[in-house]
Design an enzyme around this catalytic site. Structure first.
Site, PDB file in Angstrom:
ATOM      1  N   HIS A   1     -39.041 -44.377   4.582  1.00  0.00           N
ATOM      2  CA  HIS A   1     -37.990 -45.198   5.173  1.00  0.00           C
ATOM      3  C   HIS A   1     -37.707 -44.810   6.619  1.00  0.00           C
ATOM      4  O   HIS A   1     -36.677 -45.171   7.185  1.00  0.00           O
ATOM      5  CB  HIS A   1     -36.723 -45.158   4.312  1.00  0.00           C
ATOM      6  CG  HIS A   1     -36.784 -46.153   3.204  1.00  0.00           C
ATOM      7  ND1 HIS A   1     -36.876 -45.804   1.889  1.00  0.00           N
ATOM      8  CD2 HIS A   1     -36.825 -47.499   3.227  1.00  0.00           C
ATOM      9  CE1 HIS A   1     -36.954 -46.898   1.159  1.00  0.00           C
ATOM     10  NE2 HIS A   1     -36.923 -47.948   1.952  1.00  0.00           N
TER      11      HIS A   1
ATOM     12  N   GLU B   1     -15.573 -45.584   6.984  1.00  0.00           N
ATOM     13  CA  GLU B   1     -16.585 -46.078   7.934  1.00  0.00           C
ATOM     14  C   GLU B   1     -15.942 -47.202   8.749  1.00  0.00           C
ATOM     15  O   GLU B   1     -14.734 -47.403   8.725  1.00  0.00           O
ATOM     16  CB  GLU B   1     -17.846 -46.569   7.193  1.00  0.00           C
ATOM     17  CG  GLU B   1     -18.685 -45.433   6.627  1.00  0.00           C
ATOM     18  CD  GLU B   1     -20.138 -45.814   6.357  1.00  0.00           C
ATOM     19  OE1 GLU B   1     -20.547 -46.932   6.731  1.00  0.00           O
ATOM     20  OE2 GLU B   1     -20.857 -44.986   5.777  1.00  0.00           O
TER      21      GLU B   1
ATOM     22  N   ASP C   1     -25.767 -44.398   3.114  1.00  0.00           N
ATOM     23  CA  ASP C   1     -25.312 -45.727   2.698  1.00  0.00           C
ATOM     24  C   ASP C   1     -26.281 -46.385   1.725  1.00  0.00           C
ATOM     25  O   ASP C   1     -25.945 -47.380   1.082  1.00  0.00           O
ATOM     26  CB  ASP C   1     -25.168 -46.649   3.928  1.00  0.00           C
ATOM     27  CG  ASP C   1     -24.029 -46.193   4.821  1.00  0.00           C
ATOM     28  OD1 ASP C   1     -23.180 -45.425   4.345  1.00  0.00           O
ATOM     29  OD2 ASP C   1     -24.007 -46.604   5.996  1.00  0.00           O
TER      30      ASP C   1
HETATM   31  P1  FAD Z   1     -39.439 -40.412   4.966  1.00  0.00           P
HETATM   32  O1  FAD Z   1     -39.194 -41.531   5.885  1.00  0.00           O
HETATM   33  O2  FAD Z   1     -40.563 -40.531   4.042  1.00  0.00           O
HETATM   34  O3  FAD Z   1     -39.561 -39.048   5.798  1.00  0.00           O
HETATM   35  C1  FAD Z   1     -38.701 -38.757   6.884  1.00  0.00           C
HETATM   36  C2  FAD Z   1     -39.166 -37.479   7.595  1.00  0.00           C
HETATM   37  O4  FAD Z   1     -38.945 -36.372   6.744  1.00  0.00           O
HETATM   38  C3  FAD Z   1     -40.655 -37.465   7.927  1.00  0.00           C
HETATM   39  O5  FAD Z   1     -40.854 -36.730   9.101  1.00  0.00           O
HETATM   40  C4  FAD Z   1     -41.264 -36.756   6.747  1.00  0.00           C
HETATM   41  O6  FAD Z   1     -42.477 -36.125   7.073  1.00  0.00           O
HETATM   42  C5  FAD Z   1     -40.174 -35.747   6.409  1.00  0.00           C
HETATM   43  N1  FAD Z   1     -40.121 -35.447   4.986  1.00  0.00           N
HETATM   44  C6  FAD Z   1     -40.095 -36.304   3.945  1.00  0.00           C
HETATM   45  N2  FAD Z   1     -40.016 -35.623   2.794  1.00  0.00           N
HETATM   46  C7  FAD Z   1     -39.963 -34.317   3.118  1.00  0.00           C
HETATM   47  C8  FAD Z   1     -39.889 -33.119   2.377  1.00  0.00           C
HETATM   48  N3  FAD Z   1     -39.832 -33.111   1.035  1.00  0.00           N
HETATM   49  N4  FAD Z   1     -39.873 -31.952   3.049  1.00  0.00           N
HETATM   50  C9  FAD Z   1     -39.936 -31.912   4.400  1.00  0.00           C
HETATM   51  N5  FAD Z   1     -40.022 -33.010   5.160  1.00  0.00           N
HETATM   52  C10 FAD Z   1     -40.030 -34.201   4.521  1.00  0.00           C
HETATM   53  N6  FAD Z   1     -29.598 -42.034   6.918  1.00  0.00           N
HETATM   54  C11 FAD Z   1     -28.372 -41.498   6.953  1.00  0.00           C
HETATM   55  O7  FAD Z   1     -28.211 -40.349   7.324  1.00  0.00           O
HETATM   56  N7  FAD Z   1     -27.279 -42.228   6.576  1.00  0.00           N
HETATM   57  C12 FAD Z   1     -27.373 -43.495   6.103  1.00  0.00           C
HETATM   58  O8  FAD Z   1     -26.381 -44.089   5.746  1.00  0.00           O
HETATM   59  C13 FAD Z   1     -28.671 -44.077   6.040  1.00  0.00           C
HETATM   60  N8  FAD Z   1     -28.837 -45.338   5.573  1.00  0.00           N
HETATM   61  C14 FAD Z   1     -30.095 -45.865   5.492  1.00  0.00           C
HETATM   62  C15 FAD Z   1     -30.253 -47.159   5.004  1.00  0.00           C
HETATM   63  C16 FAD Z   1     -31.514 -47.715   4.902  1.00  0.00           C
HETATM   64  C17 FAD Z   1     -31.670 -49.108   4.354  1.00  0.00           C
HETATM   65  C18 FAD Z   1     -32.647 -46.970   5.331  1.00  0.00           C
HETATM   66  C19 FAD Z   1     -34.011 -47.560   5.246  1.00  0.00           C
HETATM   67  C20 FAD Z   1     -32.506 -45.701   5.846  1.00  0.00           C
HETATM   68  C21 FAD Z   1     -31.226 -45.138   5.934  1.00  0.00           C
HETATM   69  N9  FAD Z   1     -31.031 -43.850   6.439  1.00  0.00           N
HETATM   70  C22 FAD Z   1     -29.775 -43.304   6.479  1.00  0.00           C
HETATM   71  C23 FAD Z   1     -32.147 -43.111   7.048  1.00  0.00           C
HETATM   72  C24 FAD Z   1     -32.789 -42.128   6.114  1.00  0.00           C
HETATM   73  O9  FAD Z   1     -31.993 -40.959   6.020  1.00  0.00           O
HETATM   74  C25 FAD Z   1     -34.157 -41.785   6.679  1.00  0.00           C
HETATM   75  O10 FAD Z   1     -34.930 -42.938   6.618  1.00  0.00           O
HETATM   76  C26 FAD Z   1     -34.838 -40.641   5.993  1.00  0.00           C
HETATM   77  O11 FAD Z   1     -36.058 -40.483   6.662  1.00  0.00           O
HETATM   78  C27 FAD Z   1     -35.044 -40.750   4.497  1.00  0.00           C
HETATM   79  O12 FAD Z   1     -36.077 -41.575   4.117  1.00  0.00           O
HETATM   80  P2  FAD Z   1     -37.306 -41.101   3.186  1.00  0.00           P
HETATM   81  O13 FAD Z   1     -36.866 -40.289   2.034  1.00  0.00           O
HETATM   82  O14 FAD Z   1     -38.032 -42.345   2.927  1.00  0.00           O
HETATM   83  O15 FAD Z   1     -38.093 -40.112   4.158  1.00  0.00           O
END
Ligand code: FAD
Length: 517
Positions: free
Chosen positions: A96, A268, A157
């Site tokens: 994400h 918020e 969120d």
């Molecule tokens: P990825 O996108 O897969 O990874 C993000 C980063 O972390 C990359 O660099 C990856 O290599 C690294 N990573 C992933 N897993 C690990 C692991 N196990 N160990 C070490 N590194 C790792 N964020 C907020 O803070 N508040 C919000 O309210 C919020 N709302 C959101 C709403 C939506 C609809 C979306 C799409 C995102 C939102 N986010 C929010 C952002 C979210 O926190 C980030 O997208 C975050 O990257 C989590 O997504 P993911 O688990 O898919 O991680």
């Protein structure tokens, strides 16, 4: 799938190797690893996509780890190749990210959702917590915790994100003013470093790694397990929205609420610029307290500010919550006819964005570009920011919501990698735009990106002291400026825990085999 978004301006050292291992040699080494899970070289296109849908780097392989040792032995293998290969490893949670942060061009993607160990384990008691896999989704933790009458305290969120993904950033939402972000609410981690070592860390044990990994953008290790703090779970939520036309009154009320003892559980807010039919849109989920006057509200051509708050209802509550809410609301100065209320189950409240996701998916409007911009603005500059941006650079909010709410840094853990403005109170301002594919108009990618650029230029030229959240930079100089005085510690930690710069190359901070000063 083959665009290389690594900036040519990047001032990174060249690999030290005098020869390069070919991808077929690397492939064969990966195939010969003894794994509990498996590695795939086909059907890997999905790993070159993310929520931002703008950056697409195809990896060599996707690993589906079933154990921590799968992750450790893969990294050890890549580490042993040293400078003879530019292969890197990126953990991917749900992908994400916004700008390829979980991608690794020609590298190995660690698909963290496959890691089901340890199984979620709950420890009730005075200070309850749960141990979860780093690839676990927050929505699953919520459902399992509720079976024990418990819940994590701090959220994002949207809950279909992984623990490792949000802890690598911060995890900020409307509970952060009270509990801090998600990186505050974790007691212990298990991490596989860039040398393949498996390390347990906490405030008391390997604390440098622990603090580095929290908000560390995946640079120091892959989080394989996390111990998350829990608290008693509410059952229902009173969810309230009120409107303001005066930005000063809006922020005064927000700041009053985040610093008052008797307050809401979630705070918020968002900006509404030149919206038509606002009250009608809300009617399906919220009831106006004064329907007649609320329906007379004009939102077209106006800049309005919506305060969104929630009060949790616990089964054992024996005080009058409605009376308590009335008391808090009576201290606020919103437009009196604009009180909208709703009462929903706790899960529905927390998982609210997923409901929008389902609707957007049906219309084919979820997997489109999301040129999001998230900023942290110091409290002392929020008025200058608002005056320059709302109604000026941004003339309507039709491309997506703009969130705005203050948080209190005194609640945040010190020493993590997360970068915030200097002041104790700062605002999260999130421009959550969606771009209509191929549009060349105001809802198209180019237009939205140019607005984002204008906002960033405005912040820079007026020296507002703004920091990006979920930062997106492509040169090391930009990263140095982002980290400021934290850069030294950040780069020292990189050379300690990931000396070859194998991990999370999609953040574009370090390049493999960089020589550190
Ligand atoms: P990825 O996108 O897969 O990874 C993000 C980063 O972390 C990359 O660099 C990856 O290599 C690294 N990573 C992933 N897993 C690990 C692991 N196990 N160990 C070490 N590194 C790792 N964020 C907020 O803070 N508040 C919000 O309210 C919020 N709302 C959101 C709403 C939506 C609809 C979306 C799409 C995102 C939102 N986010 C929010 C952002 C979210 O926190 C980030 O997208 C975050 O990257 C989590 O997504 P993911 O688990 O898919 O991680």
């Amino acid at each position: 799938m083959n665009k290389n978004h690594l900036s040519s301006k990047q001032t990174l050292a060249k690999p030290t190797a005098s020869f390069q291992l070919g991808s077929s040699t690397i492939r064969s080494s990966l195939e010969h690893l003894k794994l509990d899970g498996n590695v795939s070289f086909d059907s890997i296109d999905h790993a070159a996509k993310d929520f931002g849908n703008r950056y697409h780097s195809l990896p060599l392989a996707v690993m589906h780890p079933q154990s921590v040792s799968d992750i450790s032995s893969t990294i050890k293998l890549v580490f042993a190749m040293g400078g003879s290969s530019d292969i890197t490893v990126a953990a991917r949670g749900r992908g994400h990210s916004l700008a390829g942060q979980a991608q690794a061009r020609g590298g190995v993607i660690m698909s963290m959702e496959s890691l089901r160990h340890p199984e979620m384990r709950f420890y009730p008691g005075k200070m309850p917590y749960v141990d979860v896999s780093g690839g676990e989704l927050w929505i699953n933790i919520l459902h399992e915790s509720l079976k024990h009458g418990l819940t994590p305290k701090s959220w994002t969120d949207y809950l279909h994100l992984t623990v490792g993904g949000t802890l690598s950033n911060a995890g900020v939402s409307g509970q952060a003013f009270r509990h801090g972000p998600q990186i505050n609410n974790v007691h212990q981690l298990e991490v596989v470093t860039g040398t393949g070592e498996v390390v347990r860390c906490s405030d008391d044990e390997n604390s440098d790694l622990f603090h580095g990994v929290l908000g560390g953008l995946g640079q120091f290790g892959i989080i394989t397990r996390a111990r998350i703090a829990l608290g008693p779970a509410p059952t229902m939520v009173k969810w309230i929205r009120v409107l303001y036309s005066d930005f000063s009154i809006f922020t005064e009320d927000q700041e009053f609420l985040i610093s008052s003892q008797n307050s809401f559980d979630y705070i918020e807010g968002f900006v509404i610029i030149n919206r038509t039919g606002l009250v009608n849109d809300w009617r399906s989920s919220f009831s106006p307290k004064d329907p007649v006057r609320a329906s007379q509200l004009q939102s077209e051509g106006k800049v309005l500010f919506c305060l969104e708050v929630a009060k949790y209802l616990y089964p054992e509550n024996n005080y009058d919550v409605n009376q308590n809410i009335e008391t808090i609301l009576s201290e606020l100065n919103y437009i009196p006819s604009t009180l909208f209320q709703s009462e929903v189950p706790y899960v529905q409240f927390l998982d609210r964005v997923h409901i929008s996701e389902m609707k957007l998916r049906k219309k084919g409007l979820w997997e489109i570009p999301h040129p999001w911009l998230n900023l942290l603005v110091p409290k002392s500059k929020i008025h200058d920011f608002a005056a320059g941006v709302f109604g000026n650079i941004i003339r309507d909010t039709s491309n997506g919501p703009i969130l705005i709410y203050p948080v209190n840094k005194s609640q945040w853990r010190n020493g993590t990698s997360m970068v915030t403005p200097e002041e104790d109170i700062f605002y999260l301002v999130a421009f959550l735009s969606s771009a209509i594919p191929y549009s060349t108009g105001k809802d198209g990618l180019e237009h939205i990106l140019s607005e984002n650029k204008r906002i960033l230029n405005f912040c820079a030229s007026t020296q507002l002291g703004v920091k990006q959240y979920l930062p997106q930079y492509s040169t090391q100089d930009e990263w140095k400026a982002h980290f400021g005085k934290q850069w030294e510690v950040f780069s020292r930690r990189k050379s300690t825990y990931d000396p070859l710069a194998i991990l999370a190359p999609g953040q574009r901070i370090f390049k493999k085999a960089v020589a550190f000063q």
